[in-house]
Design an enzyme around this catalytic site. Structure first.
Site, PDB file in Angstrom:
ATOM      1  N   ASP A  34       0.663  -0.894  -4.487  1.00 30.93           N
ATOM      2  CA  ASP A  34      -0.249  -1.267  -5.586  1.00 30.93           C
ATOM      3  C   ASP A  34      -0.909  -0.055  -6.232  1.00 30.93           C
ATOM      4  O   ASP A  34      -0.888   0.097  -7.450  1.00 30.93           O
ATOM      5  CB  ASP A  34      -1.376  -2.184  -5.079  1.00 30.93           C
ATOM      6  CG  ASP A  34      -0.897  -3.595  -4.782  1.00 30.93           C
ATOM      7  OD1 ASP A  34       0.124  -4.018  -5.352  1.00 30.93           O
ATOM      8  OD2 ASP A  34      -1.565  -4.276  -3.977  1.00 30.93           O
ATOM      9  N   ARG A 115     -15.938  -0.939   2.990  1.00 37.00           N
ATOM     10  CA  ARG A 115     -15.904  -0.951   1.516  1.00 37.00           C
ATOM     11  C   ARG A 115     -17.124  -0.318   0.848  1.00 37.00           C
ATOM     12  O   ARG A 115     -16.953   0.448  -0.110  1.00 37.00           O
ATOM     13  CB  ARG A 115     -15.692  -2.366   0.978  1.00 37.00           C
ATOM     14  CG  ARG A 115     -14.349  -2.994   1.326  1.00 37.00           C
ATOM     15  CD  ARG A 115     -13.186  -2.126   0.945  1.00 37.00           C
ATOM     16  NE  ARG A 115     -11.929  -2.834   1.166  1.00 37.00           N
ATOM     17  CZ  ARG A 115     -10.813  -2.277   1.600  1.00 37.00           C
ATOM     18  NH1 ARG A 115     -10.779  -0.984   1.886  1.00 37.00           N
ATOM     19  NH2 ARG A 115      -9.721  -2.979   1.748  1.00 37.00           N
ATOM     20  N   ASP A 144     -13.001  -7.995  -1.159  1.00 37.05           N
ATOM     21  CA  ASP A 144     -13.122  -6.543  -1.314  1.00 37.05           C
ATOM     22  C   ASP A 144     -13.536  -6.141  -2.732  1.00 37.05           C
ATOM     23  O   ASP A 144     -14.297  -5.201  -2.928  1.00 37.05           O
ATOM     24  CB  ASP A 144     -11.824  -5.855  -0.902  1.00 37.05           C
ATOM     25  CG  ASP A 144     -11.602  -5.925   0.603  1.00 37.05           C
ATOM     26  OD1 ASP A 144     -12.626  -5.978   1.327  1.00 37.05           O
ATOM     27  OD2 ASP A 144     -10.454  -5.934   1.045  1.00 37.05           O
ATOM     28  N   SER A 199      -0.066  -8.211   4.429  1.00 41.34           N
ATOM     29  CA  SER A 199      -1.090  -7.433   3.748  1.00 41.34           C
ATOM     30  C   SER A 199      -2.055  -6.913   4.815  1.00 41.34           C
ATOM     31  O   SER A 199      -2.682  -7.688   5.531  1.00 41.34           O
ATOM     32  CB  SER A 199      -1.824  -8.326   2.743  1.00 41.34           C
ATOM     33  OG  SER A 199      -3.011  -7.692   2.339  1.00 41.34           O
TER      34      SER A 199
HETATM   35  N1  ARG Z   1     -10.797 -11.036   5.524  1.00 38.91           N
HETATM   36  C1  ARG Z   1     -11.346  -9.745   5.791  1.00 38.91           C
HETATM   37  C2  ARG Z   1     -12.496  -9.459   4.848  1.00 38.91           C
HETATM   38  O1  ARG Z   1     -12.667 -10.120   3.877  1.00 38.91           O
HETATM   39  C3  ARG Z   1     -10.293  -8.660   5.768  1.00 38.91           C
HETATM   40  C4  ARG Z   1      -9.836  -8.284   4.399  1.00 38.91           C
HETATM   41  C5  ARG Z   1      -8.763  -7.266   4.445  1.00 38.91           C
HETATM   42  N2  ARG Z   1      -8.590  -6.665   3.167  1.00 38.91           N
HETATM   43  C6  ARG Z   1      -7.405  -6.464   2.607  1.00 38.91           C
HETATM   44  N3  ARG Z   1      -7.423  -5.946   1.411  1.00 38.91           N
HETATM   45  N4  ARG Z   1      -6.285  -6.772   3.190  1.00 38.91           N
HETATM   46  O2  ARG Z   1     -13.237  -8.547   5.091  1.00 38.91           O
END
Ligand code: ARG
Length: 423
Positions: A34, A115, A144, A199
């Site tokens: 990406d 993040r 995110d 992912s």
């Molecule tokens: N579900 C978790 C969260 O919202 C993990 C997210 C993982 N992020 C990703 N871009 N794959 O914090």
């Protein structure tokens, strides 16, 4: 230029960039498909310069020199690689440990904690490099984007944001085609051969997998998803007991050896992973409304958090122990929900710090085939007196003869209510 390649012109938030004004972009670059496609796409469709930032939060097995070279090869003006592990553990993980931070009863928030730091570093580097816009690779369906954009809009109102994945209307296949067309190298796991990969997101505190069969709630985990933690069935036949020493709520030593927090967490993670500890199969209420399943591998958190909680229980009173979990839950919710910079989080931290002033001592944890179980505790601050608690002694400080009077008053209202309802 095909339709998919045009930047969006409609904005729905004040901090979104107007394509006209995008001159130099700070791209949060991971080296994956990406953000590599994005690096080219931003140059082509905005006619803008791109500066890349890659943040090391302890993702296992990442080669940052390769990532940097890839960015430069794809036309980035510069690519900064920042090792933010120290700051991550000190400013983000230590407070999370003090707050026993788990969202939804199972997710230790490793991504949610990373993040705001990544976005804060993006702000710093964007300012230093004279960028007007920050770009990230989050989709429009996840948490995110909330965490990153809320951070940027809070810390740097002058910066604008673009989130190409949310708007460019390229699916995976189209991204791969775009990559081929523009000479962007694709890792074999990203190719079409084995279908879409999971992912993944990871750092020192854990790893998440989403997508593929994970979206089928009736599908039990396939073994290939576990890249960090040994399958419990394959874990050693012999248990291993480790000790974790805490000072003021933060782990400082493993098996008697004092370690800096980054190394301590890495070592605990390796021990947990070896013993199959920290697999979490979690249905999660995302902040954008979706319910999603995640597979987590959190070997360090699955040992450190229960050990911390046990020690905290030991040094706190019944009233503190009844009260703090409510605040812990709220802390985890705020952080999950992307509101790291919300003052309530700081207010809660003040409480967490205050309670944790006394959370000093040592906890023994036995690791065995997927389980981490607390087996020993000691603390100079334990609100515990073996002589008082003992079955062996009858008298001492504890006046058993006072118990009937206590029970009489303690149960008074409940007895009255019972009588009213049953007469
Ligand atoms: N579900 C978790 C969260 O919202 C993990 C997210 C993982 N992020 C990703 N871009 N794959 O914090």
């Amino acid at each position: 230029m095909s339709r998919a390649q045009q930047p969006p012109t409609q904005r729905s938030a004040s901090y979104e960039a107007d394509p006209e004004h995008v001159r130099r972009v700070l791209l949060l670059y991971s080296g994956g498909l990406d953000t590599s496609v994005m690096l080219k796409w931003i140059q082509d469709s905005y006619h803008a310069e791109v500066v890349c930032l890659t943040v090391n939060l302890g993702q296992p097995g990442e080669d940052y020199e390769v990532v940097r070279e890839k960015a430069l090869r794809l036309g980035a003006l510069e690519c900064h690689v920042v090792d933010a592990r120290e700051e991550f553990v000190r400013e983000y993980l230590a407070p999370a440990i003090k707050a026993n931070a788990l969202y939804g009863g199972g997710y230790p928030l490793f991504t949610a904690l990373g993040r705001p730091l990544i976005a804060k570093l993006a702000v710093e580097h964007a300012r230093a490099a004279g960028c007007d816009t920050v770009a990230h690779g989050c989709t429009g369906k996840g948490n995110d984007q909330v965490r990153i954009e809320a951070t940027i809009a809070t810390l740097a109102p002058e910066l604008k944001v673009i989130a190409p994945v949310r708007s460019w209307q390229m699916g995976r296949e189209e991204e791969i085609a775009y990559a081929r067309e523009h000479g962007i190298p694709i890792k074999s796991t990203q190719g079409t051969e084995g279908g879409a990969p999971y992912s993944i997101d990871d750092n020192l505190w854990g790893r998440s997998s989403e997508g593929r069969w994970i979206e089928d709630l009736a599908h039990a985990p396939d073994d290939d998803v576990f890249q960090l933690v040994t399958r419990p069935e394959d874990a050693p036949e012999e248990p291993e007991t480790i000790t974790l020493e805490f000072e003021r709520g933060v782990p400082v030593a493993l098996d008697g050896e004092r370690l800096a927090l980054v190394e301590l967490i890495e070592r605990v993670a390796a021990l947990g992973a070896r013993h199959g500890v920290g697999i979490v199969d979690h249905i999660e209420d995302r902040i954008v409304g979706l319910k999603v399943r995640d597979i987590y591998e959190v070997p360090a958190a699955a040992i450190v958090l229960p050990a911390h909680q046990e020690l905290e229980h030991l040094v706190c009173t019944i009233h503190q122990n009844q009260f703090k979990p409510q605040l812990d839950r709220h802390w985890a919710y705020l952080v999950y929900a992307g509101l790291w910079w919300e003052p309530l989080r700081g207010d809660l931290d003040a409480y967490m710090d205050r309670v944790n002033e006394r959370v000093t001592g040592t906890i023994g944890v036995k690791l065995y085939k997927g389980h981490a179980r607390v087996v020993t505790r000691s603390s100079p601050n334990a609100v515990y007196d073996a002589a008082l608690a003992s079955f062996a002694e009858s008298g001492g400080l504890f006046a058993q003869s006072a118990s009937p009077g206590f029970i009489e008053l303690w149960s008074l209202q409940s007895r009255m209510a019972w009588r009213l309802r049953n007469s």
